[in-house]
Design a protein around this motif. Structure first.
Motif, PDB file in Angstrom:
ATOM      1  N   LYS A 155     -18.424  20.084  -1.283  1.00 29.39           N
ATOM      2  CA  LYS A 155     -18.388  21.134  -2.309  1.00 29.39           C
ATOM      3  C   LYS A 155     -17.895  22.455  -1.722  1.00 29.39           C
ATOM      4  O   LYS A 155     -17.105  23.174  -2.344  1.00 29.39           O
ATOM      5  CB  LYS A 155     -19.773  21.306  -2.930  1.00 29.39           C
ATOM      6  CG  LYS A 155     -20.210  20.132  -3.799  1.00 29.39           C
ATOM      7  CD  LYS A 155     -21.656  20.302  -4.271  1.00 29.39           C
ATOM      8  CE  LYS A 155     -22.102  19.096  -5.082  1.00 29.39           C
ATOM      9  NZ  LYS A 155     -23.536  19.192  -5.470  1.00 29.39           N
ATOM     10  N   ALA A 156     -18.369  22.772  -0.513  1.00 29.34           N
ATOM     11  CA  ALA A 156     -17.964  24.028   0.121  1.00 29.34           C
ATOM     12  C   ALA A 156     -16.483  24.002   0.503  1.00 29.34           C
ATOM     13  O   ALA A 156     -15.760  24.986   0.320  1.00 29.34           O
ATOM     14  CB  ALA A 156     -18.822  24.290   1.366  1.00 29.34           C
ATOM     15  N   LEU A 157     -16.030  22.876   1.017  1.00 27.64           N
ATOM     16  CA  LEU A 157     -14.624  22.751   1.403  1.00 27.64           C
ATOM     17  C   LEU A 157     -13.726  22.807   0.174  1.00 27.64           C
ATOM     18  O   LEU A 157     -12.677  23.467   0.180  1.00 27.64           O
ATOM     19  CB  LEU A 157     -14.413  21.445   2.166  1.00 27.64           C
ATOM     20  CG  LEU A 157     -13.044  21.237   2.817  1.00 27.64           C
ATOM     21  CD1 LEU A 157     -12.771  22.314   3.864  1.00 27.64           C
ATOM     22  CD2 LEU A 157     -12.965  19.848   3.455  1.00 27.64           C
ATOM     23  N   ALA A 158     -14.148  22.116  -0.889  1.00 28.26           N
ATOM     24  CA  ALA A 158     -13.373  22.136  -2.131  1.00 28.26           C
ATOM     25  C   ALA A 158     -13.266  23.552  -2.676  1.00 28.26           C
ATOM     26  O   ALA A 158     -12.191  24.005  -3.093  1.00 28.26           O
ATOM     27  CB  ALA A 158     -14.016  21.210  -3.162  1.00 28.26           C
ATOM     28  N   VAL A 188     -16.724  24.189   7.583  1.00 24.56           N
ATOM     29  CA  VAL A 188     -15.569  24.502   6.732  1.00 24.56           C
ATOM     30  C   VAL A 188     -14.466  25.148   7.563  1.00 24.56           C
ATOM     31  O   VAL A 188     -13.290  24.781   7.449  1.00 24.56           O
ATOM     32  CB  VAL A 188     -15.977  25.428   5.560  1.00 24.56           C
ATOM     33  CG1 VAL A 188     -14.739  25.968   4.845  1.00 24.56           C
ATOM     34  CG2 VAL A 188     -16.858  24.673   4.576  1.00 24.56           C
ATOM     35  N   ALA A 189     -14.841  26.101   8.414  1.00 27.39           N
ATOM     36  CA  ALA A 189     -13.849  26.779   9.242  1.00 27.39           C
ATOM     37  C   ALA A 189     -13.156  25.801  10.192  1.00 27.39           C
ATOM     38  O   ALA A 189     -11.930  25.842  10.365  1.00 27.39           O
ATOM     39  CB  ALA A 189     -14.518  27.907  10.039  1.00 27.39           C
ATOM     40  N   THR A 190     -13.946  24.906  10.795  1.00 23.83           N
ATOM     41  CA  THR A 190     -13.374  23.905  11.704  1.00 23.83           C
ATOM     42  C   THR A 190     -12.437  22.965  10.966  1.00 23.83           C
ATOM     43  O   THR A 190     -11.336  22.657  11.438  1.00 23.83           O
ATOM     44  CB  THR A 190     -14.499  23.099  12.377  1.00 23.83           C
ATOM     45  OG1 THR A 190     -15.341  23.983  13.127  1.00 23.83           O
ATOM     46  CG2 THR A 190     -13.929  22.033  13.304  1.00 23.83           C
ATOM     47  N   ALA A 191     -12.884  22.510   9.801  1.00 31.80           N
ATOM     48  CA  ALA A 191     -12.055  21.604   9.007  1.00 31.80           C
ATOM     49  C   ALA A 191     -10.742  22.272   8.607  1.00 31.80           C
ATOM     50  O   ALA A 191      -9.671  21.667   8.701  1.00 31.80           O
ATOM     51  CB  ALA A 191     -12.819  21.144   7.767  1.00 31.80           C
ATOM     52  N   ILE A 239     -12.551  15.960  12.961  1.00 36.77           N
ATOM     53  CA  ILE A 239     -13.983  15.805  13.237  1.00 36.77           C
ATOM     54  C   ILE A 239     -14.676  17.158  13.133  1.00 36.77           C
ATOM     55  O   ILE A 239     -14.167  18.173  13.622  1.00 36.77           O
ATOM     56  CB  ILE A 239     -14.211  15.243  14.657  1.00 36.77           C
ATOM     57  CG1 ILE A 239     -13.328  14.018  14.926  1.00 36.77           C
ATOM     58  CG2 ILE A 239     -15.690  14.915  14.868  1.00 36.77           C
ATOM     59  CD1 ILE A 239     -13.587  12.853  14.030  1.00 36.77           C
ATOM     60  N   VAL A 240     -15.834  17.163  12.465  1.00 33.42           N
ATOM     61  CA  VAL A 240     -16.695  18.349  12.476  1.00 33.42           C
ATOM     62  C   VAL A 240     -18.075  17.928  12.959  1.00 33.42           C
ATOM     63  O   VAL A 240     -18.473  16.766  12.832  1.00 33.42           O
ATOM     64  CB  VAL A 240     -16.782  19.026  11.086  1.00 33.42           C
ATOM     65  CG1 VAL A 240     -15.419  19.503  10.625  1.00 33.42           C
ATOM     66  CG2 VAL A 240     -17.417  18.106  10.051  1.00 33.42           C
ATOM     67  N   ASN A 241     -18.813  18.895  13.497  1.00 30.42           N
ATOM     68  CA  ASN A 241     -20.120  18.630  14.106  1.00 30.42           C
ATOM     69  C   ASN A 241     -21.219  18.692  13.059  1.00 30.42           C
ATOM     70  O   ASN A 241     -21.356  19.685  12.339  1.00 30.42           O
ATOM     71  CB  ASN A 241     -20.365  19.664  15.216  1.00 30.42           C
ATOM     72  CG  ASN A 241     -21.624  19.375  16.026  1.00 30.42           C
ATOM     73  OD1 ASN A 241     -22.454  18.543  15.648  1.00 30.42           O
ATOM     74  ND2 ASN A 241     -21.769  20.070  17.145  1.00 30.42           N
TER      75      ASN A 241
END
Length: 211
Positions: free
Chosen positions: A23-26, A199-202, A188-190
């Motif tokens: 949801k946050a990434l979207a 979200v920032a890593t993605a 990959i995210v942790n």
């Protein structure tokens, strides 16, 4: 140049927070979010609620439905965008996409989500006639894999209330998981990072892949 239409799957075993990150990434991309669990037929939900792991035969039509649902949603979004832009070429460059939360534990499952038709020996396994065949070239698929230690996953599962996936099934999911690291389109995210950091890593890693 970034692709204009994308399908992003937030994946991992149950308890990793796929819905939260999805949801946050979207929202960060301005994409709709779909929880893959919502597309399960009742027979699958009943089995999982009873603590019975799903078979490949249970999962195949569900995964195919996720793919075709996203394809149709992207067509709908493109139509709405084109109608709203009224010929404005700058607005027409706005990226279109959908984010889905889905466990996608096996490479075979991920390939179905990518739109790659599985090899079948009978007519029973092909898509129903009313569904169009998938279009992997028209809608590239990327995976955000939430990775973390088993102990943290189990603690999270134990604390979840009212979810059909039981903590006792985590071992089965971990045994089924085929690590996607190294596959095309996978980042990959942790698990133990905050949602904001995930979200920032993605974003950073997906941007490197052209998203």
């Amino acid at each position: 140049m970034a692709v204009k239409s994308v399908f992003i799957v937030v994946m991992g075993v149950s308890g990793t927070g796929k819905s939260t990150l999805g949801k946050a990434l979207a929202a960060s991309y301005g994409f709709p979010f779909i929880d893959g669990d919502d597309l399960h037929p009742k027979s699958n939900v009943d089995k999982m609620s009873a603590g019975i792991p799903l078979t490949d035969a249970d999962r195949e039509p569900w995964l195919e439905l996720i793919r075709t649902t996203v394809e149709h949603k992207c067509v709908e979004l493109q139509h709405d965008r084109d109608k709203a832009t009224n010929g404005d070429s700058d607005k027409k460059e706005r990226r279109i996409g959908v984010v889905v939360g889905c466990s996608a534990l096996k490479k075979y499952y991920r390939d179905i989500l990518r739109g790659k038709r599985k090899e079948v020996a009978s007519d029973e396994a092909v898509l129903p006639e009313h569904l169009e065949p998938p279009h992997p070239d028209l809608l590239p698929t990327f995976f955000v894999f939430i990775k973390g230690p088993k102990e943290v996953l189990f603690d999270r599962m134990q604390s979840r209330q009212g979810h059909f996936m039981k903590a006792s099934m985590l071992e089965s999911q971990l045994n089924t998981l085929e690590d996607p690291e190294g596959e095309d389109g996978v980042v990959i995210v942790n698990l133990e990072d905050s949602t904001e950091q995930q979200v920032a890593t993605a974003h950073e890693k997906l941007e490197n892949l052209g998203v």
